[in-house]
Design an enzyme around this catalytic site. Structure first.
Site, PDB file in Angstrom:
ATOM      1  CB  SER A 144      41.995  42.977  82.833  1.00 38.61           C
ATOM      2  OG  SER A 144      41.054  43.174  83.851  1.00 38.61           O
ATOM      3  CE1 TYR A 157      40.366  37.489  82.981  1.00 39.14           C
ATOM      4  CE2 TYR A 157      40.847  39.303  84.477  1.00 39.14           C
ATOM      5  CZ  TYR A 157      40.389  38.842  83.261  1.00 39.14           C
ATOM      6  OH  TYR A 157      39.952  39.747  82.318  1.00 39.14           O
TER       7      TYR A 157
HETATM    8  P1  NAD Z   1      34.784  36.056  75.784  1.00 42.75           P
HETATM    9  O1  NAD Z   1      34.610  34.862  76.654  1.00 42.75           O
HETATM   10  O2  NAD Z   1      33.600  36.747  75.253  1.00 42.75           O
HETATM   11  O3  NAD Z   1      35.772  35.717  74.582  1.00 42.75           O
HETATM   12  C1  NAD Z   1      36.978  35.035  74.823  1.00 42.75           C
HETATM   13  C2  NAD Z   1      37.303  34.234  73.590  1.00 42.75           C
HETATM   14  O4  NAD Z   1      38.522  33.530  73.847  1.00 42.75           O
HETATM   15  C3  NAD Z   1      36.215  33.202  73.261  1.00 42.75           C
HETATM   16  O5  NAD Z   1      35.824  33.323  71.909  1.00 42.75           O
HETATM   17  C4  NAD Z   1      36.906  31.875  73.555  1.00 42.75           C
HETATM   18  O6  NAD Z   1      36.469  30.821  72.699  1.00 42.75           O
HETATM   19  C5  NAD Z   1      38.362  32.235  73.308  1.00 42.75           C
HETATM   20  N1  NAD Z   1      39.234  31.282  73.997  1.00 42.75           N
HETATM   21  C6  NAD Z   1      39.229  30.954  75.305  1.00 42.75           C
HETATM   22  N2  NAD Z   1      40.113  29.973  75.536  1.00 42.75           N
HETATM   23  C7  NAD Z   1      40.710  29.698  74.326  1.00 42.75           C
HETATM   24  C8  NAD Z   1      41.686  28.763  73.920  1.00 42.75           C
HETATM   25  N3  NAD Z   1      42.238  27.877  74.776  1.00 42.75           N
HETATM   26  N4  NAD Z   1      42.064  28.755  72.625  1.00 42.75           N
HETATM   27  C9  NAD Z   1      41.494  29.597  71.731  1.00 42.75           C
HETATM   28  N5  NAD Z   1      40.537  30.475  72.068  1.00 42.75           N
HETATM   29  C10 NAD Z   1      40.151  30.521  73.355  1.00 42.75           C
HETATM   30  O7  NAD Z   1      35.672  37.067  76.643  1.00 42.75           O
HETATM   31  P2  NAD Z   1      35.922  38.638  76.490  1.00 42.75           P
HETATM   32  O8  NAD Z   1      35.225  39.281  77.617  1.00 42.75           O
HETATM   33  O9  NAD Z   1      35.729  39.107  75.123  1.00 42.75           O
HETATM   34  O10 NAD Z   1      37.470  38.660  76.883  1.00 42.75           O
HETATM   35  C11 NAD Z   1      38.493  38.872  75.953  1.00 42.75           C
HETATM   36  C12 NAD Z   1      39.713  39.380  76.689  1.00 42.75           C
HETATM   37  O11 NAD Z   1      39.398  40.596  77.345  1.00 42.75           O
HETATM   38  C13 NAD Z   1      40.228  38.415  77.765  1.00 42.75           C
HETATM   39  O12 NAD Z   1      41.638  38.388  77.762  1.00 42.75           O
HETATM   40  C14 NAD Z   1      39.729  39.064  79.024  1.00 42.75           C
HETATM   41  O13 NAD Z   1      40.542  38.750  80.120  1.00 42.75           O
HETATM   42  C15 NAD Z   1      39.817  40.530  78.671  1.00 42.75           C
HETATM   43  N6  NAD Z   1      38.986  41.391  79.484  1.00 42.75           N
HETATM   44  C16 NAD Z   1      37.648  41.182  79.550  1.00 42.75           C
HETATM   45  C17 NAD Z   1      36.899  42.013  80.357  1.00 42.75           C
HETATM   46  C18 NAD Z   1      35.424  41.841  80.482  1.00 42.75           C
HETATM   47  O14 NAD Z   1      34.841  42.466  81.385  1.00 42.75           O
HETATM   48  N7  NAD Z   1      34.762  41.088  79.641  1.00 42.75           N
HETATM   49  C19 NAD Z   1      37.504  43.027  81.104  1.00 42.75           C
HETATM   50  C20 NAD Z   1      38.866  43.206  80.997  1.00 42.75           C
HETATM   51  C21 NAD Z   1      39.610  42.375  80.186  1.00 42.75           C
END
Ligand code: NAD
Length: 262
Positions: A144, A157
């Site tokens: 991120s 985070y």
């Molecule tokens: P999201 O919440 O849409 O998806 C995350 C997924 O991880 C979900 O399907 C959830 O069920 C799964 N998950 C969480 N805990 C878990 C566990 N203990 N075991 C198995 N699965 C688990 O989130 P997203 O926005 O798609 O984020 C995905 C990645 O991208 C993350 O690492 C997040 O930090 C990173 N990210 C997101 C953003 C953003 O703005 N959305 C920005 C930068 C980085």
């Protein structure tokens, strides 16, 4: 929310991952789901790991080549075992809690670090023997902008993502002689459920109404004033698995709309 930016599959670069097996964690949700679909569309067999069985079932139903693996990544031994034999590992699963440090529940801090740092370590550990044996492997860590910059109220985070950057670079150094690359992708705010869920918490933590969170908090430091789409992040992940990226390792591919240009 900002208007959706069109990013059609037509923009996707040609990529042949036929014969490769990819493991994507957090594949039931926003970015992970897009990554699973992108890699499957390139011919990879995709092990889609998540703790959400319904989300995985929906993904598998609409995407050929996806094998759903229901797994809670806090089960670290199971996570390591699940990674055995994969050629491409995308460490993506994550969670977020927005609270000042003095109010941050220690058990949540522990869970965030477990899912977002310790599980990736165990998955890499499980994946490397096969990758080393065949002399080829791709590790992509969905970090991120918070792997490179901090924001207030996101201690767990930010700590986990900074740690993931270190793990990724270490895997790059160890993997290089074995044909294994390890990189991070570093998006700014992506249009996913994780971001939508954060808006109320951000409003409370900053003491402003929810409708001002996007412009005043989330996009304040972004030069490009929009959210990035999951498919755009998935395209960067696909690039890191492509022959064009074979000399890229230990890098952090920043997709932050200019945030870290400040
Ligand atoms: P999201 O919440 O849409 O998806 C995350 C997924 O991880 C979900 O399907 C959830 O069920 C799964 N998950 C969480 N805990 C878990 C566990 N203990 N075991 C198995 N699965 C688990 O989130 P997203 O926005 O798609 O984020 C995905 C990645 O991208 C993350 O690492 C997040 O930090 C990173 N990210 C997101 C953003 C953003 O703005 N959305 C920005 C930068 C980085």
């Amino acid at each position: 929310m900002t208007p959706r930016t069109p990013f059609a599959a037509a923009h996707a670069a040609p990529l042949d991952l036929g014969g490769r097996t990819a493991l994507v964690t957090g594949a039931a949700g926003g970015i992970g789901r897009a990554c699973a679909q992108r890699l499957a569309a390139s011919g990879a067999k995709v092990r889609a790991v998540d703790r959400d069985p319904e989300g995985l079932a929906a993904l598998a139903e609409e995407t050929d080549g996806v094998e759903p693996v229901v797994l809670d990544l806090t089960d670290l031994d199971a996570a390591e075992a699940a990674a055995a034999g994969c050629d491409i590992l995308v460490n993506n699963a994550g969670l977020q809690l927005v609270r000042p440090i003095e109010q941050f529940p220690p058990d949540v801090f522990h869970t965030v670090l477990t899912v977002m740092l310790e599980a990736p370590f165990r998955l890499v550990r499980g994946a490397l023997p096969h990758m080393y044996e065949q002399g080829w492997g791709r590790i992509v860590n969905v970090s991120s902008v918070h792997g490179l910059r901090a924001s207030a109220f996101k201690s767990a985070y930010v700590a986990a993502k900074h740690g993931l950057e270190g793990l990724s670079k270490t895997a790059a150094l160890e993997g290089a002689p074995h044909g294994v690359t390890s990189n991070c992708v570093n998006p700014g705010y992506v249009r996913t459920p994780l971001v939508e869920r954060q808006i109320a918490d951000q409003a409370a933590a900053h003491g402003i109404p929810e409708e001002r969170v996007l412009s005043e908090i989330m996009l304040q430091d972004s030069a490009l004033k929009r959210l990035i789409e999951p498919a755009e992040v998935a395209e960067a992940v696909a690039y890191l698995c492509s022959p064009a990226a074979s000399f890229m390792t230990g890098a952090s591919l920043v997709l932050d709309g200019g945030w870290t240009a400040h």
